[in-house]
Enzyme design. Structure first.
Site, PDB file in Angstrom:
ATOM      1  N   GLY A  14     -38.745 -27.590 -10.863  1.00  0.00           N
ATOM      2  CA  GLY A  14     -39.554 -28.781 -10.539  1.00  0.00           C
ATOM      3  C   GLY A  14     -39.006 -30.119 -10.592  1.00  0.00           C
ATOM      4  O   GLY A  14     -39.509 -30.874 -10.827  1.00  0.00           O
ATOM      5  N   ASN A  16     -38.153 -31.816  -7.837  1.00  0.00           N
ATOM      6  CA  ASN A  16     -39.107 -32.538  -6.849  1.00  0.00           C
ATOM      7  C   ASN A  16     -40.351 -32.996  -7.379  1.00  0.00           C
ATOM      8  O   ASN A  16     -40.603 -34.132  -7.342  1.00  0.00           O
ATOM      9  CB  ASN A  16     -39.287 -31.701  -5.479  1.00  0.00           C
ATOM     10  N   LYS A  93     -44.045 -18.610  -2.562  1.00  0.00           N
ATOM     11  CA  LYS A  93     -44.990 -17.824  -2.222  1.00  0.00           C
ATOM     12  C   LYS A  93     -45.756 -18.345  -0.691  1.00  0.00           C
ATOM     13  O   LYS A  93     -45.415 -19.565  -0.744  1.00  0.00           O
ATOM     14  CB  LYS A  93     -46.131 -17.469  -3.168  1.00  0.00           C
ATOM     15  N   ASN A 109     -44.335 -29.231   2.944  1.00  0.00           N
ATOM     16  CA  ASN A 109     -43.501 -28.550   1.942  1.00  0.00           C
ATOM     17  C   ASN A 109     -42.183 -29.438   2.510  1.00  0.00           C
ATOM     18  O   ASN A 109     -42.062 -30.112   3.304  1.00  0.00           O
ATOM     19  CB  ASN A 109     -43.422 -27.229   2.827  1.00  0.00           C
ATOM     20  N   HIS A 111     -38.071 -28.577   2.648  1.00  0.00           N
ATOM     21  CA  HIS A 111     -37.103 -27.701   3.032  1.00  0.00           C
ATOM     22  C   HIS A 111     -35.671 -28.126   2.964  1.00  0.00           C
ATOM     23  O   HIS A 111     -35.387 -29.328   3.594  1.00  0.00           O
ATOM     24  CB  HIS A 111     -37.227 -27.227   4.218  1.00  0.00           C
ATOM     25  N   ASP A 152     -42.113 -22.088   7.454  1.00  0.00           N
ATOM     26  CA  ASP A 152     -41.236 -22.918   7.862  1.00  0.00           C
ATOM     27  C   ASP A 152     -41.443 -23.579   9.085  1.00  0.00           C
ATOM     28  O   ASP A 152     -40.449 -23.825   9.976  1.00  0.00           O
ATOM     29  CB  ASP A 152     -39.611 -22.626   7.658  1.00  0.00           C
TER      30      ASP A 152
HETATM   31  C1  GRF Z   1     -35.851 -27.433  -3.383  1.00  0.00           C
HETATM   32  O1  GRF Z   1     -34.532 -27.345  -2.711  1.00  0.00           O
HETATM   33  C2  GRF Z   1     -36.729 -27.349  -2.167  1.00  0.00           C
HETATM   34  O2  GRF Z   1     -36.361 -27.926  -0.855  1.00  0.00           O
HETATM   35  C3  GRF Z   1     -36.953 -25.813  -1.950  1.00  0.00           C
HETATM   36  O3  GRF Z   1     -37.199 -25.510  -3.151  1.00  0.00           O
HETATM   37  C4  GRF Z   1     -36.281 -26.267  -4.125  1.00  0.00           C
HETATM   38  C5  GRF Z   1     -36.906 -26.630  -5.305  1.00  0.00           C
HETATM   39  O4  GRF Z   1     -36.274 -27.269  -6.075  1.00  0.00           O
HETATM   40  N1  GRF Z   1     -38.313 -25.661  -1.231  1.00  0.00           N
HETATM   41  P1  GRF Z   1     -36.960 -27.824  -7.403  1.00  0.00           P
HETATM   42  O5  GRF Z   1     -37.937 -26.776  -8.083  1.00  0.00           O
HETATM   43  O6  GRF Z   1     -37.912 -29.005  -6.905  1.00  0.00           O
HETATM   44  O7  GRF Z   1     -35.856 -28.403  -8.375  1.00  0.00           O
END
Ligand code: GRF
Length: 211
Positions: A14, A16, A93, A109, A111, A152
């Site tokens: 987490g 992000n 998921k 999302n 990526h 994606d």
């Molecule tokens: C990130 O690299 C994001 O792009 C991908 O999963 C990863 C999640 O990282 N979809 P975090 O859990 O936010 O540290």
């Protein structure tokens, strides 16, 4: 424009999610995280939510007999919390077509590569960066995109490129890409908060800042 009320879905650490929480707390992002949901009860993302007094819910398909029951529960959480945008932040998921339809053009999302390259099934976590390095690509980056029924695939909202260095390993590349993710995701959500994203024929356009 109504204030953004977010539900964040996360499966892992987490970081992000944390970057979004920080942007909100620093006043850079005009949104509120109503609830964080994870399919993984041990996800540190849930702990991060609790530390910031955000509702944290463990919700997994394994708790239900059918996918429809899972969807009904998720939709009821979304409704109860008056959520108007769903943020996928390392959610492992796929959302069902039912949920995607209800929140059409309101799910995004992030990526860790420049889509449409290095995306699709199997392209997650360190695998993405391994594939980038093995391909010999000199540039990679981050993509924030809308979520549709195909993995994606939805319209691209924001991208930022960074060079792949000769000295990069998948791990060093992952780290540099992640730093860009932390900045770009909040920027993309803020564009929605300002009602500046327009979607037409699977492309997204940024409207000029209304002054
Ligand atoms: C990130 O690299 C994001 O792009 C991908 O999963 C990863 C999640 O990282 N979809 P975090 O859990 O936010 O540290």
């Amino acid at each position: 424009m109504k204030k953004l009320k977010l539900l964040v879905l996360a499966s892992g650490g987490g970081t992000n999610l944390q970057a979004i929480i920080d942007s909100i707390e620093q006043g850079k992002l005009n949104a509120e995280i109503k609830v964080v949901v994870s399919n993984n009860s041990n996800a540190f993302a849930l702990e991060r939510a609790r530390q910031h007094n955000i509702k944290a819910i463990h919700l997994s398909h394994k708790m239900f007999t059918t996918p429809e029951e899972f969807d009904a529960k998720l939709l009821s959480i979304l409704k109860e919390n008056e959520v108007n945008m769903i943020i996928l932040a390392g959610y492992m998921k796929m959302l069902s077509p039912t949920v995607v339809r209800v929140y059409k053009n309101r799910i995004i999302n992030i990526h860790p590569a420049l889509l449409p390259s290095f995306g699709g099934p199997g392209m997650y976590g360190i695998h993405v960066h391994e594939a980038v390095i093995n391909s010999g690509a000199k540039t990679t980056g981050v993509t924030v995109h809308l979520v549709d029924e195909v993995y994606d695939h939805g319209a691209i909202v924001l991208q930022e490129a960074i060079p792949v260095l000769d000295s990069d390993t998948p791990e060093t590349l992952q780290q540099r890409v992640l730093e860009i993710e932390h900045k770009l995701y909040s920027q993309a959500i803020q564009l929605f908060a300002e009602d500046r994203i327009e979607i037409s024929e699977n492309r997204s356009f940024i409207k000029k800042n209304p002054k």
